[in-house]
Motif scaffolding. Sequence first.
Motif, short mmCIF file in Angstrom:
data_model
loop_
_atom_site.label_atom_id
_atom_site.label_comp_id
_atom_site.label_asym_id
_atom_site.label_seq_id
_atom_site.Cartn_x
_atom_site.Cartn_y
_atom_site.Cartn_z
N ALA A 1 37.44 46.16 65.68
CA ALA A 1 36.57 46.71 64.64
C ALA A 1 36.48 45.74 63.47
CB ALA A 1 37.13 48.06 64.17
N PRO A 2 35.42 45.86 62.66
CA PRO A 2 35.34 45.03 61.46
C PRO A 2 36.52 45.32 60.53
CG PRO A 2 33.27 46.19 61.88
CD PRO A 2 34.27 46.78 62.79
N ALA A 3 37.19 44.28 60.04
CA ALA A 3 38.37 44.48 59.21
C ALA A 3 38.46 43.38 58.16
CB ALA A 3 39.63 44.49 60.07
N LEU A 4 38.85 43.78 56.95
CA LEU A 4 38.97 42.84 55.85
C LEU A 4 40.28 43.09 55.11
CD1 LEU A 4 37.66 40.60 54.10
CD2 LEU A 4 36.66 42.45 52.71
N ALA A 5 41.11 42.06 55.00
CA ALA A 5 42.37 42.15 54.27
C ALA A 5 42.13 41.96 52.78
CB ALA A 5 43.36 41.12 54.78
N ILE A 6 42.71 42.83 51.97
CA ILE A 6 42.63 42.69 50.52
C ILE A 6 43.47 41.48 50.09
CG2 ILE A 6 43.49 43.74 48.38
CD1 ILE A 6 42.56 46.43 49.52
N ALA A 7 42.94 40.69 49.18
CA ALA A 7 43.69 39.56 48.61
C ALA A 7 44.59 40.11 47.50
CB ALA A 7 42.72 38.52 48.05
N PRO A 8 45.91 40.15 47.70
CA PRO A 8 46.79 40.81 46.72
C PRO A 8 46.67 40.25 45.32
CG PRO A 8 47.98 40.30 48.75
CD PRO A 8 46.65 39.63 48.86
N GLU A 9 46.54 38.93 45.19
CA GLU A 9 46.48 38.34 43.86
C GLU A 9 45.23 38.78 43.10
OE1 GLU A 9 44.55 35.66 46.83
OE2 GLU A 9 46.48 36.70 46.70
N ARG A 10 44.14 39.02 43.81
CA ARG A 10 42.92 39.47 43.14
C ARG A 10 43.02 40.94 42.76
NH1 ARG A 10 37.26 37.82 45.16
NH2 ARG A 10 36.95 38.47 42.99
N ALA A 11 43.68 41.73 43.61
CA ALA A 11 43.85 43.15 43.30
C ALA A 11 44.82 43.36 42.14
CB ALA A 11 44.37 43.88 44.53
N ILE A 12 45.84 42.50 42.06
CA ILE A 12 46.90 42.72 41.08
C ILE A 12 46.61 42.01 39.76
CG2 ILE A 12 49.36 42.35 40.60
CD1 ILE A 12 49.78 42.51 43.70
N ALA A 13 46.11 40.78 39.84
CA ALA A 13 45.93 39.99 38.62
C ALA A 13 44.48 39.73 38.25
CB ALA A 13 46.66 38.64 38.78
N GLY A 14 43.55 40.16 39.09
CA GLY A 14 42.15 39.88 38.84
C GLY A 14 41.40 41.03 38.19
N GLU A 15 40.08 40.87 38.11
CA GLU A 15 39.19 41.90 37.55
C GLU A 15 38.81 42.85 38.67
OE1 GLU A 15 37.24 44.45 35.74
OE2 GLU A 15 38.06 42.83 34.49
N LEU A 16 39.25 44.11 38.58
CA LEU A 16 39.05 45.06 39.68
C LEU A 16 37.58 45.34 39.95
CD1 LEU A 16 41.81 47.84 39.39
CD2 LEU A 16 41.63 45.97 41.02
N ALA A 17 36.79 45.50 38.91
CA ALA A 17 35.38 45.87 39.11
C ALA A 17 34.65 44.82 39.93
CB ALA A 17 34.70 46.08 37.76
#
Length: 420
Positions: free
Chosen positions: A271-287
């Motif tokens: 199935a189509p799958a995309l891993a979240i980049a932890p550094e962007r989720a934790i230290a980046g701009e969420l929006a």
Amino acid sequence: MYLGVIADDFTGATDVAGFLVSNGLRTLQLNGVPDSPIEVDTDAVVISLKSRSCAAESAIEQSLAALKWLQGNGCQRFFFKYCSTFDSTAAGNIGPVTDALLDALDESFTVVCPALPVNGRTTYQGYLFVNDVPLNESGMRHHPVTPMTDANLMRVMEAQAQGTAGNVEVAQVEQGIDAVRDQFATLRQRGNRYAVLDAMNDQHLQVLGKAVEGLTLVTGGSGLADGMTRHWQGRSNAAQAGAPSDGRTAVLAGSCSEMTNRQVDAYRRQAPALAIAPERAIAGELADYVTELIDWFAIQPNAPYAPLIYATMPPAELQQIQARYGAQHASERIEALFSALAVALSDAGVSRFIVAGGETSGAVTQALGIDGFIIGPQIAPGVPWVKALDHSKSLALKSGNFGADTFFFDAQRIANQGTD
């Protein structure tokens, strides 16, 4: 109302609710304690709290509020539901909440039984095993919030609570209901406040479920609730009220448990799958990052299998992330990402959510503003489909270690059966 359940997290609530529905009890699950009565034709109410890993004082406050609401709505029998791996710390919260509920009900004795043999959780001589391995040697020893370092439930309970714990051994359970109740009486005479129940198989849980009928408060996992309610006369169509409706599906995985890692690995091959980049989720701009994730989701096919977005990772990678950003901060930021992502997916037309992880499930349901569910058909033991009270959303909320490797496929197959 036959039974009121106080559950210490979201997926734990759907876990026990699924078993109640399987036994014919039309079941309502509430997201937190309501401000007023809710008029729904139901046999059982499960109140899901977020009290597993918060401060003990907060867990007690939430649990007593849930008890008061259930009593105010006519309930006289209560079940305190926690995880089948007894997720807690030396400070609580299972022991302190159990004590507070006993005191509020003016009771002096209850049972402790997290066993769920169908999912590999068994108790023997008071020790908890996960797939035949002592709890402290299982994957739970690495849990980021509630690492379990002792398999002896008597010791764990006594470290948290105000009383002493005894054991109802397998040999006594196999002698039947009367033998178990005799052991209850013996433990009471010895001054024990808690009886840790041995259970190696489903038959043991059925015996124990009958033996605890005289107790106002029972504590345990969903296996004991299943054993209790199998003896009750329910409705043949209880699950139909919560069957999922048709609509676009999204799969979200936040758990880093061993089982969810396996489920994600199996699913992303097909199935189509995309891993979240932890550094962007934790230290980046969420929006900005949520917008990118939604753009990716929008161009993926929804058949035969829905797209998956996941933060699931192996233990070694998780430890690196926690070391870099701090475990609590990283967890909070990942939850915030899934909250924002769920709202954006809903705005994009998603009406079915399959979610892996207790904290992730809580974040998603709260973000979507869902106050309660009607429980539908089981996908796996302890994991049903649920339908929001306003019928606009259907969700499958999975505790990290629950379900088979094929869980994400199974959830969609069962949902589609109901709409064919």
